[in-house]
Design an enzyme around this catalytic site. Structure first.
Site, PDB file in Angstrom:
ATOM      1  CE  LYS A 175      -1.874   2.937   2.693  1.00  0.00           C
ATOM      2  NZ  LYS A 175      -1.854   4.141   1.850  1.00  0.00           N
ATOM      3  N   GLY A 233       2.890   4.066  13.293  1.00  0.00           N
ATOM      4  CA  GLY A 233       3.541   2.780  13.558  1.00  0.00           C
ATOM      5  C   GLY A 233       2.973   2.104  14.789  1.00  0.00           C
ATOM      6  CD  GLU A 250      13.205   0.154   9.504  1.00  0.00           C
ATOM      7  OE1 GLU A 250      13.749   1.147  10.028  1.00  0.00           O
ATOM      8  OE2 GLU A 250      13.658  -0.997   9.604  1.00  0.00           O
ATOM      9  CB  CYS A 284      13.597   8.336   7.833  1.00  0.00           C
ATOM     10  SG  CYS A 284      14.517   7.225   6.772  1.00  0.00           S
ATOM     11  CD  GLU A 386      10.603  12.350  11.452  1.00  0.00           C
ATOM     12  OE1 GLU A 386       9.428  11.987  11.617  1.00  0.00           O
ATOM     13  OE2 GLU A 386      11.421  11.735  10.735  1.00  0.00           O
TER      14      GLU A 386
END
Ligand code: NAD
Length: 483
Positions: A175, A233, A250, A284, A386
């Site tokens: 996906k 996640g 991840e 990332c 982040e």
């Protein structure tokens, strides 16, 4: 530029529309123009894709690893042949520059070739055991595996997910992210053209909350590999746990880069520019926090500012562009919000950038200037969250001990780098930095030959490297009694 797009889902080797008939739009983040409409997959589409993967499993699992490898080898060749067309497509849907898109596609082809080379390692063991008899182990593929991927590096991450699973004899449902499904769909059709049997690799497009969740919930899916935000996640992990599925996560990162006083300043500056602003800061493992020894901070920051000011922001299709737009409005708004907050709370000094660039058409896309913020205060969100965009906070430190302490003061632990010529400092950095990947005198380099993944809120499980194959295989033990 004429591009050929596989705009339907790929189910059972065929292009498929959504069962509900609905579509969503994929737009160019540099211009706002519509590129393509893509089916908005439903739960029924997910079931069809998983059923196709179940039906294809026995046949694919019984092919030899070498036959599977040959499909990858042919697909890698086709990707290289069509690299320019695919790069233009990736740039148009994601925003990255053409050269970044070419690198990513080269990375995808290389991942396929790397796993071709591992086919000989798909084997069990003969094990002597005490007493009368012996044992051996055989490796069996899991069945249907699935991946849910983000929009920042759609081609490379697709390669990391599908290649170890398929080479091990599993079948797959992918996906993609909703704003970057086109390259993924086209790469899947290339793999089919290279000889992947129908149903071995299926791609379902659609929203994460519906399509993504129903894929994780589907009882025939035995492993989920997820790449995306830490918050998503956690949701995926919850759903996977209740179905007793293997899961690899991840997730986000906030990589520190430590510049010691003996570092090669020119090369550290170049590393910081590339490490932060590659892919418009949406990597990332980008450099997201910079810790510089105070004795070299003035020189380093001055040279960094000069390097950053040279970056030309623009449409990624323009060959002279160094940095494209952010990939979507949400990212742009987040970066703008952080800059406003830095100013309002007086959390740092914006030394360059900090606004939308002023060139013709810049208001049509999600552009933002490459931005440096110095003297950042410890409680700023720039250091805690982040920052997925072209914004780099710089913090001055007295020594390595302070730098490592600050670097580790993050909820994330994906990558980290230390820039020095001193072996004791290198050893201290490698031992004490709490991250899954530690670079010395570089940042950002990844390769399918070595494991990739994080600690803490950056997730668990690894991509890449030879050991990843065991994540896609069950070990069956066979005990034989000799007469
Ligand atoms: P995201 O979590 O919003 O979306 C990732 C994928 O998950 C998309 O396909 C999305 O549709 C799907 N999704 C969303 N909600 C879902 C749900 N409830 N159930 C199942 N699937 C769902 O992340 P993003 O914004 O697309 O990507 C950026 C993030 O990805 C950043 O945090 C970045 O650091 C991270 N990332 C990590 C790595 C790594 O290897 N560690 C690599 C690239 C990107």
């Amino acid at each position: 530029m004429q591009i050929m797009v596989a705009m339907k889902m790929q189910i059972n080797g065929k292009a498929a529309g959504a069962c509900g008939g609905e579509c969503f739009e994929v737009k160019n983040p540099a211009t706002g123009e519509l590129i393509e409409q893509v089916p908005k997959g439903t739960e029924e589409d997910v079931s069809l894709a998983v059923d196709a993967a179940v039906s294809a499993f026995e046949g694919w699992a019984s092919t030899s690893p070498q036959q599977r490898g040959m499909v990858f080898y042919r697909a890698a060749g086709l990707v290289r042949q069509r690299k320019e067309e695919l790069a233009a497509l990736l740039t148009q849907e994601q925003g990255k520059t053409l050269s970044e898109a070419r690198n990513e596609l080269e990375g995808f082809a290389h991942v396929l070739e790397y796993y071709c080379g591992l086919t000989g390692s798909l084997r069990g063991d003969f094990v002597p055991v005490p007493g009368n008899g012996y044992a051996f182990t055989v490796k069996k593929p899991l069945g249907v595996c699935a991946a849910i991927i983000p929009w920042n590096m759609p081609a490379l991450i697709m390669g990391w997910k599908i290649a170890p699973a398929l080479i091990s004899g599993n079948t797959f449902v992918l996906k993609p992210a909703s704003n970057t499904p086109l390259t993924n769909l086209t790469l899947a059709s290339i793999l089919n053209e290279a000889g992947l049997p129908a149903g071995v690799l299926n791609v379902v497009t659609g929203p994460g909350e519906t399509t993504g969740e129903s894929l994780v919930r589907n009882s025939n899916v035995r492993k989920i590999s997820f790449t995306g935000e830490s918050k998503t996640g956690k949701r995926v992990a919850e759903l996977a746990a209740s179905g007793m599925k293997r899961v690899a996560l991840e997730l986000g990162g906030s990589d520190p880069m430590i510049v010691c006083d003996d570092a090669d300043i020119e090369s550290a500056v170049a590393g910081a520019v590339r490490g932060r602003f590659y892919n418009c800061g949406q990597t990332c493992t980008a450099v997201k926090r910079l810790y510089v020894f105070e004795s070299v901070a003035e020189e380093f920051t001055r040279k960094l500012e000069a390097g950053v000011k040279k970056l030309k922001v623009g449409n990624g299709l323009d060959k002279t562009t160094d940095m494209g737009p952010l990939s979507n409005r949400r990212q742009l708004e987040f970066i703008k919000e952080l800059v406003v907050e830095v100013k309002e709370k007086d959390e740092g000094k914006i030394i360059t950038g900090g606004k939308v660039p002023a060139f013709k058409g810049s208001d049509k896309g999600y552009f933002f200037e490459p931005t440096l913020v110095s003297d950042v205060s410890g409680d700023s969100r720039l250091l805690k969250e982040e920052v997925f965009g072209p914004l780099l906070p710089i913090v001055t430190v007295k020594n390595l001990e302070e730098a490592i302490g600050e670097a580790n003061r993050s909820i994330y632990g994906l990558g980290a780098s230390i820039w020095t010529k001193n072996l004791d400092r290198i050893r201290a950095g490698c031992e004490q930095l709490n991250a899954g990947i530690i670079w010395v005198n570089q940042h950002l380099k990844v390769a399918p030959e070595v494991p990739f993944g994080g600690v803490k809120e950056s997730g668990f499980g690894r991509e890449n490297g030879p050991d990843i194959l065991s994540e896609y295989l069950e070990t069956r033990t066979i005990m034989v009694k000799t007469p």
